[in-house]
Design an enzyme around this catalytic site. Structure first.
Site, PDB file in Angstrom:
ATOM      1  N   ARG A  98       0.665  -1.378   0.055  1.00 53.85           N
ATOM      2  CA  ARG A  98      -0.048   0.056  -0.016  1.00 53.85           C
ATOM      3  C   ARG A  98       0.974   1.266  -0.270  1.00 53.85           C
ATOM      4  NH1 ARG A  98      -4.331   0.128   4.662  1.00 53.85           N
ATOM      5  NH2 ARG A  98      -4.669  -1.773   3.769  1.00 53.85           N
TER       6      ARG A  98
ATOM      7  N   HIS B 188      -8.301  -3.531  -7.249  1.00 54.96           N
ATOM      8  CA  HIS B 188      -7.990  -2.626  -5.940  1.00 54.96           C
ATOM      9  C   HIS B 188      -9.080  -2.749  -4.879  1.00 54.96           C
ATOM     10  CE1 HIS B 188      -5.054  -0.225  -3.766  1.00 54.96           C
ATOM     11  NE2 HIS B 188      -5.922   0.358  -3.388  1.00 54.96           N
TER      12      HIS B 188
ATOM     13  N   TYR C  37     -18.266  13.793 -12.531  1.00 57.47           N
ATOM     14  CA  TYR C  37     -18.007  14.950 -13.494  1.00 57.47           C
ATOM     15  C   TYR C  37     -16.733  15.318 -14.222  1.00 57.47           C
ATOM     16  CZ  TYR C  37     -22.035  16.512 -10.480  1.00 57.47           C
ATOM     17  OH  TYR C  37     -23.362  16.493  -9.890  1.00 57.47           O
TER      18      TYR C  37
END
Length: 836
Positions: free
Chosen positions: A41, A87, A131
C-alpha cells in the site's frame, strides 16, 4: 476442562494445540500487518516508482483502452474498473490517486490527462468523479510499453479471476522523475521529483561508468526539480540527500522586487515552494501584516491565473524593502522538504542513495530488455520456421496439391506432410520422385500449409515470403547479439532513454541557489547608525543616531538618558545595528556584543541592566569599544591603562570570545584599562593624560604580547596624573587631535604638531587644565566634516559639527564645546559622520 461438564456438552478437542506466548504472537501479527501495509500500500517499488494503487489504476486504464489516443472516459468508470478488478479498497483512495496523477502542480510529469476540475494549488478539491474525465497521458504509456512481451511477472488479482503485473516495464525512471510520498507502519518515504533530461544523463553516465560516485552523478543531476519551480538553497543538503538517502532541502519561493507606478517598492512572488497551499500562504501573510509582525505593507493581493502564480505585496512609501523581504523569508517564503529515499527492493524497504536508486532501475531495465528480446526472438524463430515450410511448399506445390486432394481427410494429409504416413500408400501419381518416399514438415508447418490458400502458391507470393524470411533472419541475428552481449543490451537501454528525452525532455524549472545562511534575527533588523549609552551602574540602551540634530557649539544639548539618582553616564559610542563589537572593560576583560541585542529605547529612558546582555563583574565598566569588522589578521589591538601602560596583542587572540568574556590585559594594583585602538605596526601612538600632557611615539616601540601580559610603560606620569585616552596616527594623517575637558571646553590641534618622542617620556603640554577647563575627559582623532556627540554624566547629550571647534596650537585653553551645569561634567565623546 472441568470434569463437571456433561459429556454431551463437551466440545470436540482440537487435533493440534500449540502453546505460544501472547507477546510473541502479537509481535509476529503486527509485523505481518506492517509488512502488508509497507509492501501492498504505502511504499513505491524502486523499479517503476509506483505504489500498487498507481500501478493498478494505470493497468486498468490500459486494459480498458483508455490510452492517450482514445477519448476521455468518466473517472467514475475508471475508478469502478480499478476497484472491481484489481484494488479492493475504497473508491475515494483510488480517485485521489487518479486526481494526483493528473495534477501538473503535484507531478513533474503527469501520468493522466484530466478533463474537468482536478483541484488547484489553493487547496480546492477536485470535482466529484462523476463529473470529471480522464485518459492516460502519452508518457504513462512508456511505463506499460511491452507489457505483453513477457517483460515482467504477473500475479493473480485479489479474487483470482484475473492477473495483474507485479511491476511495470517502466521505460523511464519514474521514481526519480515524479517522486513519491507515503506513510507506512514505522517508516515513511518522501522522494522529490527530478528533471527527465538530467536523470537520463546520469543514468547513461552510470551505465558507462559503473564505479562512479554520487559526486559524479551530481554533475548531471543538479538537484530535485519541482513542478512548481521555486529555488533550492544550498548544495550541501542536496549532496547529503543523494549520498545518504536522507536530507533536508530548503526551498524558497521565486520573487523579485519591483517599483509600482507611484515609485513605491513591491515584492512580486511568481513561484512557491513545492506542495505549498497558495491561498493559505497568502492568508497567513495577511494575518502577520494585520498583527504587526510584518511592517511596511500597504496592500496584498493574489493575481494568479492559469498562466502561473503572481502574488503582489505593495510596500508603504519609505518602508525598508530589505527588512520586509527578510521577514517574508523567515516566516512565509521558505519551506523544508525532508528527503527520505525509501523504496521497495525485492519486496523489502530500503533507504537508497542516488546511485543505488539508478542501479536498481538499470538492473530492472536489463531484465525487461532481456526478457523482451527473448520473447521477440522466440516469435521471430517461430515465424521463420513457418516461412521455411511455406517456401518448401511453394517448391513442391503440385505434389502437395495432389497429396491433399487424394487424402481421405485433413488428418491423413497432415500425417503425410509430417512424414508419419508414406505418400506411396496413397493412390496418387506424384510428379517429383524425390519426395515420393516421405515429406518432413513439422506439425506447425503442416498445419500452416493446410490452411494456405491456392493464391499464396504463386511466384510473386514466394518472393514476398523470401523477403520476409531474410528480414526475420536479420532480426534473429540482432536479438541473439543482444542476448549474447550485455554491452549491446545496455546500448539498447541507452538508446531507448534517449528516445524518451527526445520526446518528453524539457528545461529545469527549479533553480539551485548558493546557501548564504538562513534568515536570522539579524536579517530582520534594519541597518542603521545608532548611539549606545552606558552608565556607571551598567544600564545600557541604544538610540537612532539621527535622533539628535547637530547644534552650535556651546549649547547644553537635550536629554539623552535619564540615569537614576546616584548613577552617571560613563560611556557613549556610535555603532551600526549590525556591528559585532568587542567591549573592553576597566578591569581588562573583553566581551563580544551584537549591537542589535542592545534594547532600543527613547532618549529619556534609563536603559536596561547590562547584566542581561553582558556578564559584567562587580565594579566592572565598559571603557572602550572596537568594531570587529575593522579587524585584519595582521593587525593588533593596542591598549592603554590609566597608569600609562601600553600593550599590543594580535587580533587573532580575540577570535573566540566566551560569553563570560576573556582577559584582554592583566592589570595590577588600582590600574584600569582606559582606551583601545586597532593598529597595524606602521604608525604612531598619541597618549593624552587628564592633566593635559601628550606623548607621541612609534608604535613599533611596543612589542606584541599575549593577552595575559601587562604591557610596557608608554608615558611617565607626574604626581597623581592619569591617562585620559589614546589616538593612533601616522605621518600622512591630516586629521586633528580633539581634546575635550570635563567642564565642556575643547580644541582641535593638527596631529602634525605633536612631534615624535621616545616611549616613556613625560611628553608635551596639550591643553591647560585650570579651574575653568577642568581635567581632560577624552581625546579623539577627527576630520573637519565629522560631528562629535558629547554626553554629560547627568545624561545631557549634544551633537556638534567638528568644524565649529576652532583649530588651535598646543598649550592653549580651548573654546566652549558644551555648556554643563555646575554639578555636571562631560563624561564621554564619540565621533559620528557629519550630516550632509
Amino acid at each position: 476442562m472441568s470434569s463437571d461438564i456433561p459429556d454431551d456438552d463437551m466440545e470436540v478437542p482440537a487435533a493440534n494445540v500449540e502453546r505460544v506466548r501472547i507477546e510473541d504472537e502479537m509481535e509476529q501479527s503486527y509485523i505481518d500487518y506492517a509488512m502488508s501495509v509497507i509492501a501492498g500500500r504505502a511504499l513505491p517499488d524502486v523499479r517503476d516508482g509506483l505504489k500498487p494503487v498507481h500501478r493498478r489504476v494505470l493497468y486498468a486504464m490500459h486494459e480498458m483502452g483508455v490510452t492517450s489516443g482514445s477519448g476521455h472516459r468518466k473517472c467514475s468508470s475508471i475508478v469502478g474498473e480499478t476497484m472491481g478488478d484489481y484494488h479492493p479498497h475504497g473508491d475515494k483512495a483510488i480517485y485521489d490517486t487518479l486526481v494526483r496523477m493528473a495534477q501538473d502542480f503535484s507531478l513533474r510529469y503527469p501520468l493522466v490527462d484530466g478533463q474537468g476540475n482536478f483541484g488547484s494549488m489553493d487547496g480546492d478539491p477536485p470535482a466529484a468523479m462523476r463529473y470529471t474525465e480522464a485518459r492516460m497521458d502519452s508518457i504513462s504509456e512508456e511505463l506499460l510499453e511491452n507489457l505483453d512481451k513477457d517483460t515482467v511477472d504477473f500475479q493473480s488479482n485479489y479474487d483470482d479471476r484475473l492477473t495483474e503485473p507485479e511491476v511495470l516495464p517502466a521505460k523511464l525512471p519514474n521514481l526519480l522523475l515524479n517522486g513519491s510520498s507515503g506513510i507506512a507502519v514505522g517508516m515513511s518515504t518522501n522522494v522529490p521529483p527530478h528533471n527527465l533530461n538530467e536523470v537520463v544523463d546520469a543514468t547513461v553516465h552510470l551505465i558507462d561508468n559503473p564505479s562512479c560516485e554520487v559526486e559524479d552523478l551530481m554533475e548531471h543531476i543538479k538537484g530535485p526539480d519541482f513542478p512548481t519551480g521555486g529555488n533550492i538553497v544550498g548544495k550541501d543538503s542536496i549532496y547529503s540527500a543523494y549520498s545518504t538517502g536522507r536530507g533536508r532541502l530548503r526551498m524558497r519561493a521565486e520573487y523579485e522586487v519591483q517599483q509600482n507606478d507611484s515609485g513605491a517598492d513591491r515584492i512580486v512572488i511568481t513561484e512557491l515552494p513545492y506542495q505549498e497551499n497558495k491561498a493559505r500562504r497568502v492568508e497567513r501573510i495577511a494575518d502577520d501584516v494585520n498583527e504587526g509582525i510584518i511592517e511596511g505593507v500597504s496592500d496584498l493581493r493574489d493575481e494568479s491565473d492559469r498562466e502561473g502564480v503572481r502574488i503582489v505585496i505593495d510596500l508603504k512609501r519609505g518602508a525598508n524593502v530589505d527588512v520586509v523581504e527578510n521577514q517574508l523569508l523567515d516566516h512565509h517564503l521558505e519551506a523544508t522538504f525532508g528527503v527520505i529515499n525509501l523504496a521497495l527492493v525485492d519486496g523489502q524497504p530500503q533507504v537508497l542513495t542516488l546511485k543505488e536508486t539508478l542501479e536498481h532501475y538499470i538492473d530492472h531495465r536489463k531484465e525487461v530488455v532481456r526478457r523482451r528480446s527473448q520473447h521477440d526472438l522466440n516469435e521471430a524463430e517461430e515465424r521463420a520456421h513457418i516461412l521455411e515450410g511455406r517456401l518448401e511448399a511453394v517448391d513442391t506445390a503440385e505434389a502437395i496439391v495432389n497429396l491433399v486432394t487424394e487424402s481421405a481427410n485433413r488428418e491423413q494429409a497432415q500425417q503425410v506432410l509430417e512424414g508419419e504416413t508414406d505418400p506411396t500408400t496413397l493412390d496418387v501419381e506424384l510428379e517429383y520422385p524425390e519426395v515420393q518416399s516421405s515429406f518432413d514438415f513439422s506439425k506447425e508447418q503442416a498445419e500452416h500449409i493446410l490452411r494456405m490458400q491456392i493464391g499464396s502458391l504463386t511466384s510473386m507470393e514466394a518472393g514476398e515470403i523470401e523477403a520476409e524470411y531474410e528480414e526475420l533472419q536479420q532480426e534473429i541475428e540482432y536479438l541473439e547479439s543482444i542476448l549474447a552481449s550485455e554491452k549491446k543490451l545496455l546500448g539498447v537501454i541507452k538508446d531507448e532513454l534517449q528516445e524518451i528525452v527526445d520526446e518528453y525532455g524539457d528545461d529545469r524549472q527549479t533553480s539551485i541557489l548558493e546557501d548564504e545562511g538562513q534568515v536570522t534575527h539579524e536579517d530582520l533588523i534594519p541597518e542603521e547608525d545608532c548611539l549606545v549609552v552606558i552608565t556607571e551602574e551598567d544600564y545600557i540602551k541604544r538610540m537612532p543616531a539621527d535622533t539628535f540634530d547637530p547644534q552650535g557649539r556651546g549649547g547644553k544639548g537635550i536629554i539623552g538618558s535619564d540615569p537614576k539618582d546616584g548613577d552617571r553616564v560613563s560611556k557613549v559610542f556610535r555603532a551600526n545595528t549590525h556591528d559585532y563589537l568587542c567591549c573592553f572593560t576597566n578591569q581588562g576583560q573583553v566581551y563580544q556584543l551584537k549591537t542589535y541585542e542592545i534594547p532600543e529605547m527613547s532618549r529619556t529612558a534609563r536603559g536596561k541592566s547590562a547584566v542581561n546582555i553582558i556578564d559584567l563583574g562587580d565594579q566592572e565598566e565598559i571603557t572602550a569599544v572596537v568594531n570587529t569588522d575593522e579587524f585584519e589578521d595582521d593587525e593588533c589591538i593596542t591598549m592603554v591603562t590609566r597608569d600609562g601602560y601600553v600593550k599590543r596583542t594580535c587580533v587573532t587572540e580575540f577570535d573566540n570570545i566566551l560569553s563570560t568574556g576573556i582577559i584582554a590585559a592583566s592589570l595590577e594594583d588600582d590600574d584600569e584599562l582606559v582606551d583601545v585602538e586597532v593598529t597595524d605596526d606602521t604608525g604612531d601612538l598619541v597618549i593624552a593624560t587628564e592633566q593635559g600632557m601628550t606623548i607621541r611615539f612609534d608604535e613599533s616601540e611596543v612589542r606584541e604580547m599575549g593577552r595575559n601580559a601587562r604591557g610596557v610603560r608608554g608615558i611617565d606620569l607626574e604626581g597623581n596624573d592619569r591617562v585620559a585616552g589614546m589616538v593612533a596616527t601616522d605621518d600622512d594623517d591630516a586629521r586633528s587631535f580633539l581634546t575635550v575637558t570635563r567642564n565642556g571646553y575643547g580644541k582641535r590641534t593638527l596631529l602634525s604638531e605633536y612631534r615624535r618622542q621616545s616611549r616613556y617620556g613625560k611628553g608635551l603640554v596639550d591643553i591647560k587644565t585650570n579651574d575653568r577647563n577642568g581635567l581632560v575627559a577624552t581625546v579623539k582623532a577627527v576630520e573637519t566634516d565629522d560631528d562629535i556627540v558629547v554626553m554629560s554624566e547627568s545624561g545631557q547629550i549634544m551633537r556638534c559639527p567638528v568644524s565649529e571647534i576652532s583649530t588651535q596650537g598646543r598649550n592653549t585653553m580651548g573654546v566652549t564645546v558644551m555648556t554643563t551645569d555646575k554639578d555636571d561634567q562631560v563624561s564621554t565623546v564619540t565621533v559620528a559622520p557629519g550630516e550632509e
